[in-house]
Design a protein around this motif. Structure first.
Motif, PDB file in Angstrom:
ATOM      1  N   LEU B 202       0.852  -1.201   0.000  1.00 34.30           N
ATOM      2  CA  LEU B 202       0.000   0.000   0.000  1.00 34.30           C
ATOM      3  C   LEU B 202       0.877   1.237   0.000  1.00 34.30           C
ATOM      4  CD1 LEU B 202      -2.963   1.143   0.404  1.00 34.30           C
ATOM      5  CD2 LEU B 202      -2.426   1.200   2.835  1.00 34.30           C
ATOM      6  N   PHE B 203       0.684   2.077  -0.999  1.00 30.83           N
ATOM      7  CA  PHE B 203       1.430   3.337  -1.048  1.00 30.83           C
ATOM      8  C   PHE B 203       0.698   4.355  -0.173  1.00 30.83           C
ATOM      9  CE2 PHE B 203       1.887   7.482  -3.387  1.00 30.83           C
ATOM     10  CZ  PHE B 203       3.124   7.786  -2.860  1.00 30.83           C
ATOM     11  N   ILE B 204       1.330   4.747   0.921  1.00 27.68           N
ATOM     12  CA  ILE B 204       0.657   5.665   1.851  1.00 27.68           C
ATOM     13  C   ILE B 204       1.167   7.090   1.712  1.00 27.68           C
ATOM     14  CG2 ILE B 204       0.110   3.891   3.571  1.00 27.68           C
ATOM     15  CD1 ILE B 204       2.544   4.948   5.203  1.00 27.68           C
ATOM     16  N   ALA B 206       4.233  10.100   2.259  1.00 25.03           N
ATOM     17  CA  ALA B 206       5.007  10.473   3.453  1.00 25.03           C
ATOM     18  C   ALA B 206       4.353  11.611   4.223  1.00 25.03           C
ATOM     19  CB  ALA B 206       6.422  10.849   3.050  1.00 25.03           C
ATOM     20  N   THR B 214      -5.091   7.148   4.356  1.00 27.88           N
ATOM     21  CA  THR B 214      -4.967   6.038   3.406  1.00 27.88           C
ATOM     22  C   THR B 214      -4.965   4.701   4.147  1.00 27.88           C
ATOM     23  OG1 THR B 214      -3.682   7.470   1.951  1.00 27.88           O
ATOM     24  CG2 THR B 214      -3.522   5.110   1.535  1.00 27.88           C
TER      25      THR B 214
END
Lengths: 318, 343
Positions: B202-204, B206, B214
């Motif tokens: 999962l790309f959350i 920064a 997210t």
């Protein structure tokens, strides 16, 4: 019907209704839950405050690209200054820093005759650089007693089971709507964006109006940063990164036209709601979360076209 | 086997570095100057691992002068500029992270051809050995192994009944383009999928608020998720906070959510100490300062050229050894340690 369409946030209302209808069809059990609503509304509140500030600036036919960095700097200032000034003192100082940035940028735009896109782009980088220097590129802790302080909980705690940020957003929205639609200053904001020459000729101090809106925009961005960190006081140098784009998108989806003189604060909040809701739903549908940014771009373009058509239907020349 | 060899090399190296063997070598009459050109600047507390270990090295080998030069800007161009400046001073050896093989290839090949030995540290050239920059060796961690070893440890704990068996594991990554982070996720994925768990990256991002939003969205949409692997230590408190707000019992016990992170940083260590995080990992930063200097020295003195990369990690950090790690990291970080505890 025409009266309804004349409302600047009408496009966002249609967007929300359509979105809710689609989400109910494809994911009713996931979407209509208390937890989903709480999550979406909480982030909507934060982004909505940023978007309302952005909407005010856009209404004056300017733009503020620095809000994400200002959001970050005010949040960092709140954390970093707390040991010296206490929680309340740190909040005040952080808001003053944000206000000073807004005034400086507004002054550069008005007195320097510089495009706001360039001035605030410079602001975005400068303020982000200050965050790097101030924090040493690292995270900073917020002491336990400060987390539990009454003022911290007032901004970051829960009220009636809902995040305090939601109530703050509603309070800010009510106050700003009152200012925009029921005061001379609000009238001047719309007049400045509609036709600065005409407003000038009628004695409106358009320069001052713009400086004040830049200041308000920065203060609201800073306030959103404080609300975020009062809730979860975990800083990072990337705090606020790219939030300016989400804030601008929310304002535009909410009916603000970059040609100025037209916009809606409620629409900006609804725009924030649409953006946040889609983040949830894309993830819920199993799409990679990195698709979100693609979605924002598509919706932004669709919203601009749609809002322009609505404005023309309402008899505005855009 | 492929892994055992470099790990064994690292173990031998660590032993010799720290125990006092090869004492005869330090009696050499020759003097050397080695330069470490680094992307880890003074704004990163991890720099202290490298500079302290290099100081230790010069105490042990007084005929060697070491220099640490770095940039506080996250800029490959700036690193290349520093590297070119360092090469121009004709040192007896250079240690440098291969942050970009494209950008560093030109200056490093020239330096090597002119007789300056180079050791890569922290980040290796990812290409096959016959295509990569012809440095002596790479001294650093292995990101894939980091995920894999942490996954194995989690499974051991699950099988012992200390934590729940994994059902769905999410790897929360803040940078979707970072190959190192992807490798961490991939290592974890291999172990977890082999154990029958679902796995997703999962790309959350920064940005803290966006990342939390997210993660919360993901956990709501995937309620069977019971492990979160944060590939940066500072996002572990974000993950714990989200899971805690959602009532998912994220502390380390035999129910609810289990959180795993990386790095021997204050946020990771204090998370383990407080029972919020199951485990973290160390890539052996101290050795990454010391070992490149030793290999450069041995290359000059003994003509040794290592035949494999030298892995300095991962070492899995668990609650059992947390006091040892805390003491060590406090010595390196100083007052910054408490400032960086964001729990």
């Amino acid at each position: 019907m025409k009266h309804l369409v004349k409302g600047q946030g009408f496009g966002a209302v249609i967007g929300v209704v359509l979105m809710l209808a689609v989400f109910s069809l494809i994911d009713a059990s996931g979407w209509w839950t208390a937890q989903t609503m709480s999550n979406v509304i909480h982030y909507t509140a934060i982004l909505g405050i940023l978007a309302m500030g952005q909407a005010l600036v856009i209404m004056t036919k300017e733009i503020d690209l620095s809000v994400g960095s200002v959001y970050g700097l005010a949040g960092i200032a709140f954390i970093m200054l707390q040991p010296a000034l206490g929680v309340a003192g740190a909040i005040l100082a952080a808001l003053m820093i944000a206000a000073a940035i807004g005034v400086l940028q507004g002054y550069a735009v008005v007195r320097g005759g510089l495009p706001s896109m360039i001035v605030t782009l410079g602001g975005l980088f400068t303020v982000r650089g200050i965050i790097y220097v101030w924090t040493g590129g690292s995270v900073k802790a917020f002491p336990e007693e400060a987390r539990n302080a009454f003022v911290t909980r007032l901004f970051g705690g829960e009220i009636l089971g809902l995040e305090a940020a939601v109530f703050w957003m509603l309070a800010v929205a009510a106050m700003l709507n009152l200012v925009l639609w029921a005061t001379r200053f609000g009238n001047h904001v719309l007049a400045t964006g509609g036709s600065a020459e005409s407003a000038d000729s009628r004695g409106v101090l358009t320069g001052r109006v713009k400086i004040v809106t830049f200041m308000l925009c920065s203060v609201l961005a800073g306030f959103a940063g404080i609300l975020t960190l009062a809730d979860q006081p975990q800083t990072h140098v990337t705090i606020g990164d790219l939030m300016e784009l989400e804030a601008i998108s929310a304002a535009v989806i909410g009916g603000c036209l970059l040609s100025g003189g037209r916009g809606s604060l409620t629409g900006a909040v609804l725009g924030a709601f649409i953006i946040t809701s889609f983040r949830y739903e894309l993830i819920a549908l199993g799409a990679p979360s990195s698709w979100f940014i693609t979605f924002v771009g598509v919706v932004l373009i669709v919203a601009v076209i749609f809002n322009q058509k609505l404005a023309r239907m309402a008899g505005h020349s855009v | 086997m492929k892994i055992a060899k470099p790990l064994a090399a690292a173990a031998v190296l660590a032993t010799t570095a720290l125990s006092g063997s090869l004492a005869a070598a330090q009696e050499s009459d020759d003097s050397y100057r080695f330069v470490m050109v680094s992307h880890i600047g003074s704004n990163d507390p991890n720099m202290a691992w490298l500079t302290l270990s290099m100081d230790e090295f010069t105490k042990r080998y007084p005929n060697v002068q070491t220099e640490y030069i770095s940039t506080n800007q996250y800029s490959i161009q700036e690193l290349v500029r520093l590297l070119e400046q360092a090469i121009a001073t004709r040192p007896d050896g250079i240690a440098v992270p291969i942050v970009s093989s494209d950008a560093l290839e030109g200056p490093l090949r020239k330096a090597i051809e002119s007789g300056i030995p180079v050791v890569a540290f922290n980040i290796a050239d990812p290409r096959p050995k016959d295509e990569r920059i012809p440095y002596l060796t790479y001294v650093g961690g292995d990101e894939y192994l980091t995920g894999q070893e942490l996954g194995k440890y989690a499974l051991e704990q699950a099988e012992a009944g200390e934590i729940p068996m994994p059902e769905r594991v999410v790897c929360a990554s803040h940078d979707s383009a970072h190959q190192g982070l992807k490798a961490r996720c991939a290592g974890m994925k291999e172990v977890m999928e082999a154990a029958g768990a679902e796995f997703e990256e999962l790309f959350i991002g920064a940005e803290p608020a966006t990342a939390r939003n997210t993660m919360q969205s993901y956990l709501q949409a995937n309620p069977d998720t019971n492990y979160i692997f944060t590939v940066a230590p500072w996002s572990a408190p974000w993950a714990w906070g989200v899971a805690n707000d959602m009532g998912l019992d994220p502390d380390v016990d035999d129910k609810g959510m289990t959180i795993i992170t990386v790095d021997a940083s204050p946020a990771a260590l204090e998370g383990i100490k407080a029972g919020h995080v199951l485990a973290s990992s160390s890539q052996g930063f101290w050795l990454q300062g010391y070992a490149p200097m030793e290999w450069l020295y041995w290359y000059h003195e003994l003509g040794y050229t290592p035949q494999s990369d030298i892995l300095t990690g991962p070492t899995v950090i668990t609650a059992d050894a947390i006091d040892h790690w805390e003491t060590m990291v406090r010595k390196v970080f100083g007052d910054v340690y408490d400032e960086q505890n964001t729990w």
